[in-house]
Design an enzyme around this catalytic site. Structure first.
Site, PDB file in Angstrom:
ATOM      1  N   HIS A  58      68.655 -47.917 -14.962  1.00 23.13           N
ATOM      2  CA  HIS A  58      68.331 -49.203 -15.614  1.00 23.13           C
ATOM      3  C   HIS A  58      68.324 -50.351 -14.599  1.00 23.13           C
ATOM      4  CE1 HIS A  58      68.499 -47.598 -19.744  1.00 23.13           C
ATOM      5  NE2 HIS A  58      69.476 -46.828 -19.281  1.00 23.13           N
ATOM      6  N   ASN A 130      69.149 -47.802 -26.410  1.00 19.08           N
ATOM      7  CA  ASN A 130      67.814 -47.585 -25.854  1.00 19.08           C
ATOM      8  C   ASN A 130      66.768 -47.881 -26.922  1.00 19.08           C
ATOM      9  OD1 ASN A 130      68.329 -46.771 -23.186  1.00 19.08           O
ATOM     10  ND2 ASN A 130      68.699 -44.658 -23.783  1.00 19.08           N
TER      11      ASN A 130
END
Ligand code: NDP
Length: 509
Positions: A58, A130
């Site tokens: 990420h 997510n």
């Protein structure tokens, strides 16, 4: 020449007026640069230290601030203060890709992180989810392997489809997430046009101590939209920061994106016999069994004023759970409860929670002290130990000492999840393909898989890929096999040595 509209006098980091914004100090105009030009030295040294290590996963992200407003009464499920009807809580959202690095294109096919920090009156609650309700793996011991397989080869530093498919096909529990990833929702049109999910199962506890399992859904009010592979590829070259630009631009223009917060609630006792193991992160709870219930609305209405301080240094951790919300037996969640805070201690520093973006807005009365870059300290008359006789903080064990938790027993073992009646690695992937996707979406899914696998996937992985998709759905498996073999027939010589896996010993000869 005098500058137009000059600002204040430049100083160094200690407030001392700087000698020049333009010239270093030298011994004569041709002489060497002098080491005691402390302003020059500070400037170069500071520049060398401008970056913190990027996140291992990420790394490329964008974010904004906003508000969560609770519009429904859900007090029968949780006593969490910020989830009570009428409450408004400031929130920070950070959206990201997973495998790409800081400068990577926003439109690569990848799940998107959907990390939220709620600045509640009981401390910061982080929901680190997510844009998909599931994940690739079930056990945190596989996480480093999984991520390495999606990143780069050791010798060339290149990403490698063969490595990705090797891992996926050796761990068939990935099939549900990979079906999602290769489908339309694998490349959202923008961060505004995707849903968010808490993904894990959490435990909610009401004021009477009753327990409920919960899954969070943030449904986009902008509508789901996606990019085709061709559109995404074009944008990766022409506008690699497309999603960052879109989010920042929309908010700057007053077009505030919002998501409806909805939850699925499972009564505590249902978990034992639900048809899917409800703690397995590779499975969803069917919305036909547990329909979504509206809770409130999250709106993002304020851009960061400084990307580094407010987004890059933002630290989200699933260990930040407030009273009324607890973890569940989801092993991936339990692994993340350790690893996220640990990553921030390394990446930012041990006192990362002191930074304004990470600090709670509620009362802080911790015994933590000292360490690198510490600036907060308790008053000198606050004892540095507990228990004490001099008015230092004391834990309220009666209220917070014992989590509601869950019932468990058994020996210490290493075991897969207990399979429930309808569990199987390919079951929900098959449902997604057959029952949810339109015919057009199925075509695009097959085309995306074929394109991906035709690019660098070699035996024995390639044959396993065909089996993998046949297990998801026989028709899809056939399409993938035929499509990949047709592509290879066009590109490979009719006879010759069999292909060699990039990065393998043979490839290095
Ligand atoms: P439902 O028919 O009640 O729900 C189907 C879900 O699939 C909806 O949430 C829908 O989202 C979503 N969806 C639609 N198109 C796609 C797509 N191309 N890719 C991914 N998701 C899509 O069925 P169930 O709840 O019984 O679930 C059936 C399957 O749907 C599951 O196996 C799972 O793969 C998928 N799914 C399930 C979710 C859940 O939490 N139960 C959540 C999302 C997907 P939307 O309303 O935004 O169109």
């Amino acid at each position: 020449m005098a500058e137009l509209n000059p600002g204040p006098i430049t100083t160094n980091n200690h407030g001392i007026p700087a000698g020049s914004d333009n010239q270093s100090l030298t011994q004569g105009p041709q002489g060497p640069v002098l080491l005691h030009d402390h302003y020059l030295i500070e400037k170069l040294a500071q520049f060398n230290r401008e970056r913190v290590p990027e996140r291992v996963v990420h790394a490329k992200g964008s974010g904004a601030f906003g508000v969560l407003e609770i519009t429904e009464d859900i007090s029968r499920y949780t006593h969490a203060e910020f989830l009570q009807k009428g409450k408004k809580t400031e929130v920070l959202a950070r959206f990201s890709t997973v495998a790409g690095e800081q400068g990577s294109p926003d439109t690569w096919r990848d799940p998107r992180g959907f990390a939220l920090k709620f600045y509640t009156e009981d401390g910061n609650y982080d929901l680190v989810g997510n844009n998909t309700p599931v994940f690739f793996i079930q056990d945190p011991i596989k996480f480093p392997d999984f991520i390495r397989s999606q990143k780069r080869l050791p010798d060339s530093g290149l990403r490698d489809h063969n490595m990705q498919w090797d891992f996926w096909t050796l761990r068939p529990e990935t099939a549900h997430q990979v079906t999602w990833l290769m489908g339309d929702r694998g490349i959202p049109k923008s961060f505004r046009h995707m849903d968010g999910f808490g993904s894990h199962t959490y435990l909610w506890v009401n004021a009477e101590g009753e327990r409920f399992w919960v899954k969070y859904h943030f449904k986009t009010n902008q509508g789901i939209e996606f990019l085709t592979q061709a559109e995404a590829d074009e944008l990766a070259g022409s506008a690699p920061d497309h999603h960052r630009q879109d989010l920042f631009g929309a908010i700057a223009n007053g077009d505030f994106p919002s998501w409806s917060l909805e939850v699925q609630i499972m009564p505590y006792a249902d978990a034992e016999n639900y048809r899917f193991n409800p703690f397995d992160l590779t499975k969803v709870w069917s919305q036909k069994d547990y329909p979504r219930i509206k809770v409130g609305t999250m709106t993002l209405n304020r851009n960061p004023r400084n990307f580094h301080s407010e987004i890059e240094l933002a630290a989200f951790a699933p260990s930040n759970l407030v009273p009324g919300i607890e973890a569940s037996p989801d092993k991936m969640l339990l692994g993340r409860v350790f690893s996220y805070a640990d990553a921030h201690r390394y990446r930012i520093g041990t006192n990362y929670a002191e930074l304004p973006v990470n600090a709670p807005k509620s009362q802080l009365s911790s015994y933590s002290k000292e360490g690198a870059m510490r600036h907060h300290y308790n008053s000198p008359d606050t004892p540095v130990y507990a228990p004490n006789s001099f008015g230092g903080p004391h834990a309220d064990e009666e209220r917070y000492g014992n989590p509601a938790g869950w019932d468990t027993s058994g020996d210490q073992i290493r075991s897969a999840y207990v399979k429930h009646a309808e569990d199987g690695d390919f079951v929900q992937a098959g449902i997604l393909y057959r029952e949810v996707m339109t015919e057009d979406a199925k075509e695009r899914l097959a085309a995306n898989i074929i394109g991906h696998v035709s690019n660098g996937v070699v035996e024995p992985v390639r044959s396993r890929v065909f089996d993998y998709w046949t297990n998801v759905d026989a028709e899809l498996g056939k399409k993938v096999r035929e499509g990949v073999l047709a592509n290879l027939a066009e590109t490979e010589p009719a006879a010759g040595p069999s292909p060699v896996a990039p990065g393998s010993e043979a490839a290095k000869i």
